[in-house]
Design a protein around this motif. Sequence first.
Motif, PDB file in Angstrom:
ATOM      1  N   ASP A 220      17.410  74.581 -16.033  1.00  0.00           N
ATOM      2  CA  ASP A 220      17.482  73.264 -15.335  1.00  0.00           C
ATOM      3  C   ASP A 220      18.851  73.112 -14.691  1.00  0.00           C
ATOM      4  O   ASP A 220      19.907  73.603 -15.237  1.00  0.00           O
ATOM      5  N   GLY A 221      19.007  72.349 -13.606  1.00  0.00           N
ATOM      6  CA  GLY A 221      20.272  71.743 -13.136  1.00  0.00           C
ATOM      7  C   GLY A 221      20.525  70.299 -13.314  1.00  0.00           C
ATOM      8  O   GLY A 221      19.456  69.659 -13.456  1.00  0.00           O
ATOM      9  N   ALA A 222      21.694  69.970 -13.659  1.00  0.00           N
ATOM     10  CA  ALA A 222      22.075  68.541 -14.171  1.00  0.00           C
ATOM     11  C   ALA A 222      23.246  68.039 -13.097  1.00  0.00           C
ATOM     12  O   ALA A 222      24.130  68.770 -13.167  1.00  0.00           O
ATOM     13  N   VAL A 223      22.851  66.904 -12.713  1.00  0.00           N
ATOM     14  CA  VAL A 223      24.314  66.222 -11.918  1.00  0.00           C
ATOM     15  C   VAL A 223      24.362  64.919 -12.628  1.00  0.00           C
ATOM     16  O   VAL A 223      23.563  64.000 -12.875  1.00  0.00           O
ATOM     17  N   LEU A 224      25.683  64.918 -13.251  1.00  0.00           N
ATOM     18  CA  LEU A 224      26.152  63.705 -13.846  1.00  0.00           C
ATOM     19  C   LEU A 224      27.284  62.999 -12.993  1.00  0.00           C
ATOM     20  O   LEU A 224      28.107  63.460 -12.594  1.00  0.00           O
ATOM     21  N   THR A 225      26.949  61.778 -12.532  1.00  0.00           N
ATOM     22  CA  THR A 225      27.783  61.027 -11.726  1.00  0.00           C
ATOM     23  C   THR A 225      28.425  59.710 -12.510  1.00  0.00           C
ATOM     24  O   THR A 225      27.393  58.784 -13.194  1.00  0.00           O
ATOM     25  N   ILE A 226      29.353  59.557 -12.666  1.00  0.00           N
ATOM     26  CA  ILE A 226      30.122  58.467 -13.283  1.00  0.00           C
ATOM     27  C   ILE A 226      30.844  57.400 -12.238  1.00  0.00           C
ATOM     28  O   ILE A 226      31.378  57.799 -11.344  1.00  0.00           O
ATOM     29  N   GLY A 301      19.038  68.932 -22.625  1.00  0.00           N
ATOM     30  CA  GLY A 301      19.027  67.818 -21.572  1.00  0.00           C
ATOM     31  C   GLY A 301      19.424  66.687 -22.269  1.00  0.00           C
ATOM     32  O   GLY A 301      20.229  65.750 -21.884  1.00  0.00           O
ATOM     33  N   GLU A 302      18.547  66.335 -23.304  1.00  0.00           N
ATOM     34  CA  GLU A 302      18.598  65.105 -24.229  1.00  0.00           C
ATOM     35  C   GLU A 302      19.998  65.124 -24.967  1.00  0.00           C
ATOM     36  O   GLU A 302      20.567  63.812 -25.067  1.00  0.00           O
ATOM     37  N   LEU A 303      20.503  66.345 -25.307  1.00  0.00           N
ATOM     38  CA  LEU A 303      21.904  66.055 -25.875  1.00  0.00           C
ATOM     39  C   LEU A 303      22.974  65.718 -24.734  1.00  0.00           C
ATOM     40  O   LEU A 303      23.951  64.854 -25.359  1.00  0.00           O
ATOM     41  N   LEU A 304      22.691  66.354 -23.665  1.00  0.00           N
ATOM     42  CA  LEU A 304      23.708  66.033 -22.718  1.00  0.00           C
ATOM     43  C   LEU A 304      23.905  64.421 -22.329  1.00  0.00           C
ATOM     44  O   LEU A 304      25.037  63.795 -22.317  1.00  0.00           O
ATOM     45  N   ASP A 305      22.558  63.632 -22.247  1.00  0.00           N
ATOM     46  CA  ASP A 305      22.406  62.310 -22.081  1.00  0.00           C
ATOM     47  C   ASP A 305      22.948  61.625 -23.174  1.00  0.00           C
ATOM     48  O   ASP A 305      23.429  60.414 -22.961  1.00  0.00           O
ATOM     49  N   ALA A 306      22.588  61.862 -24.237  1.00  0.00           N
ATOM     50  CA  ALA A 306      23.184  61.271 -25.538  1.00  0.00           C
ATOM     51  C   ALA A 306      24.759  61.379 -25.710  1.00  0.00           C
ATOM     52  O   ALA A 306      25.341  60.199 -26.069  1.00  0.00           O
ATOM     53  N   THR A 307      25.459  62.435 -25.220  1.00  0.00           N
ATOM     54  CA  THR A 307      26.738  62.503 -25.152  1.00  0.00           C
ATOM     55  C   THR A 307      27.240  61.527 -24.201  1.00  0.00           C
ATOM     56  O   THR A 307      28.238  60.757 -24.326  1.00  0.00           O
ATOM     57  N   PRO A 316      33.127  49.404 -20.903  1.00  0.00           N
ATOM     58  CA  PRO A 316      32.053  48.274 -20.478  1.00  0.00           C
ATOM     59  C   PRO A 316      31.728  48.292 -19.078  1.00  0.00           C
ATOM     60  O   PRO A 316      30.538  47.691 -18.588  1.00  0.00           O
ATOM     61  N   ASN A 317      32.780  48.612 -18.140  1.00  0.00           N
ATOM     62  CA  ASN A 317      32.472  48.091 -16.746  1.00  0.00           C
ATOM     63  C   ASN A 317      32.109  49.403 -15.969  1.00  0.00           C
ATOM     64  O   ASN A 317      31.932  49.482 -14.853  1.00  0.00           O
ATOM     65  N   ALA A 318      32.072  50.732 -16.735  1.00  0.00           N
ATOM     66  CA  ALA A 318      31.735  51.818 -16.047  1.00  0.00           C
ATOM     67  C   ALA A 318      30.079  52.175 -15.928  1.00  0.00           C
ATOM     68  O   ALA A 318      29.457  51.539 -17.099  1.00  0.00           O
ATOM     69  N   SER A 319      29.375  52.875 -15.484  1.00  0.00           N
ATOM     70  CA  SER A 319      27.973  53.282 -15.531  1.00  0.00           C
ATOM     71  C   SER A 319      27.887  54.774 -15.206  1.00  0.00           C
ATOM     72  O   SER A 319      28.755  55.506 -14.816  1.00  0.00           O
ATOM     73  N   TYR A 320      26.575  55.306 -15.404  1.00  0.00           N
ATOM     74  CA  TYR A 320      26.506  56.650 -15.010  1.00  0.00           C
ATOM     75  C   TYR A 320      25.231  56.853 -14.646  1.00  0.00           C
ATOM     76  O   TYR A 320      24.139  55.986 -15.066  1.00  0.00           O
ATOM     77  N   GLU A 321      24.813  58.032 -13.986  1.00  0.00           N
ATOM     78  CA  GLU A 321      23.492  58.483 -13.572  1.00  0.00           C
ATOM     79  C   GLU A 321      23.289  60.012 -13.859  1.00  0.00           C
ATOM     80  O   GLU A 321      24.483  60.813 -13.418  1.00  0.00           O
ATOM     81  N   LEU A 322      22.225  60.391 -14.665  1.00  0.00           N
ATOM     82  CA  LEU A 322      22.283  61.545 -14.869  1.00  0.00           C
ATOM     83  C   LEU A 322      20.639  62.206 -14.275  1.00  0.00           C
ATOM     84  O   LEU A 322      19.976  61.610 -14.769  1.00  0.00           O
ATOM     85  N   LYS A 323      20.964  63.012 -13.353  1.00  0.00           N
ATOM     86  CA  LYS A 323      19.634  63.722 -12.885  1.00  0.00           C
ATOM     87  C   LYS A 323      19.397  64.904 -13.352  1.00  0.00           C
ATOM     88  O   LYS A 323      20.384  65.903 -13.097  1.00  0.00           O
ATOM     89  N   ILE A 324      18.397  65.587 -13.779  1.00  0.00           N
ATOM     90  CA  ILE A 324      17.899  67.012 -14.368  1.00  0.00           C
ATOM     91  C   ILE A 324      16.825  67.087 -13.437  1.00  0.00           C
ATOM     92  O   ILE A 324      15.793  66.565 -13.233  1.00  0.00           O
ATOM     93  N   THR A 325      17.165  68.492 -12.866  1.00  0.00           N
ATOM     94  CA  THR A 325      15.965  69.114 -12.058  1.00  0.00           C
ATOM     95  C   THR A 325      15.385  70.460 -12.497  1.00  0.00           C
ATOM     96  O   THR A 325      16.405  71.207 -13.044  1.00  0.00           O
TER      97      THR A 325
END
Length: 417
Positions: A220-226, A301-307, A316-325
């Motif tokens: 899989d590929g994953a893109v994490l955006t903070i 993938g679940e470990l990456l998301d949990a991390t 508290p004011n930051a957010s993220y998006e994790l897309k796994i394809t």
Amino acid sequence: MLKYINKNKSLQNRFIKYVQIDTQSDPQSPTVPSTEKQKNLGKVLVAELLEIGVADAHLDEYGYVYATIPANTDKQVPVICFCSHMDTSPDCSGLNVKPIVHENYQGQDLVLPDDNSVVLKMKEHHDLKDQIGNDIITASGTTLLGADNKAGLAEIMEAAAFLMQNPEFKHGTIKILFTPDEEIGRGVDKVNIEKLGADFGYTVDGETLGSIEDETFSADGAVLTIKGVSAHPGFAKGKMESAIKILSDVISSLPADCLSPESTELKEGFIHPVTISGNVEQAEVRFILRAFNDEELTANGELLDATVQNIIEDFPNASYELKITEQYRNMKQVLDKHPQIIEIGIEAIKRAGITPKQQSIRGGTDGSRLSFMGLPCPNIFAGEHAFHGKQEWASVQDMEKAVETIVNIAAIWEEKA
């Protein structure tokens, strides 16, 4: 029985010609193929196929080469495809490759002339111990060689020439497929399976002499955006939440003693960051996730998301998006349903006088995805080594055995029909 002979060094001459054509693919490009220059090699291959009498050889709009060697037997033989890719890795330059043939290798260090710091040593390249007396081809020290996968191209072309020149050698219909963009994971995106018309296939993109690979990673590929919070650095106390630093924390919090390429081997998978970009306000990291079974891949993938969730709690004011394809899946899931493909591959290797090595590959090939597109397709050796870097090398004698194996595969399918 007829046997392939490398007359007038035709095999290495083909190979040397191909590696001097720059075909590096580009993962950032949205086009197909990702670089137009890949078609330059495709045109050369088509011209050579037409010259040896493969009448339908052509290059399509997407940079794929298709060709058919007609059957010369009355038997009903499954249609077999041989496939290699034309592009070279983006990891190292493929421009102005200067191939060097080191004849009659005797175990010495091979110092590459255009950069004396690039040295091939037997203690670091263990397969060199089996190459004493053979002819080793390298680049000159400033580029990769391109044996991955132009060794496979040269071998399939040699096998095609042999079959066309020796009609008394019986075989069924043989399909040839040369693909662009394999190195960036898009090698079969635009393959027309119906047009190809093959029942089974073999990619010729392996390493060690005698290897046949029926298992790959699932990928899989994953893109994490903070998305962070930017503020003037002179007045940032209590306000700034740097996306760059958050990403750094995520990466440094992933396991280092396992689940990384540097610490894994055999059937162990990993989570690997490959590119990072951005600024204080927004930053992005791309990962590749690898495992040999789908359950472990999902868990990675679940470990990456949990991390990420654990780290982001401190901002508290930051957010993220994790897309796994999904990228590709372990071809063994398909190949186990068609054991004769591997059995014939092993017999073909034995007939070439080689001990077969059935094994897994810590990577993927075009065959990974072709298998799930309806073309079960293991991978056989091409004699290419140390891919994607300046120390890449190939053995002429191993390449000769690869040609012999391809020809044997064609013969055995006809015999067993």
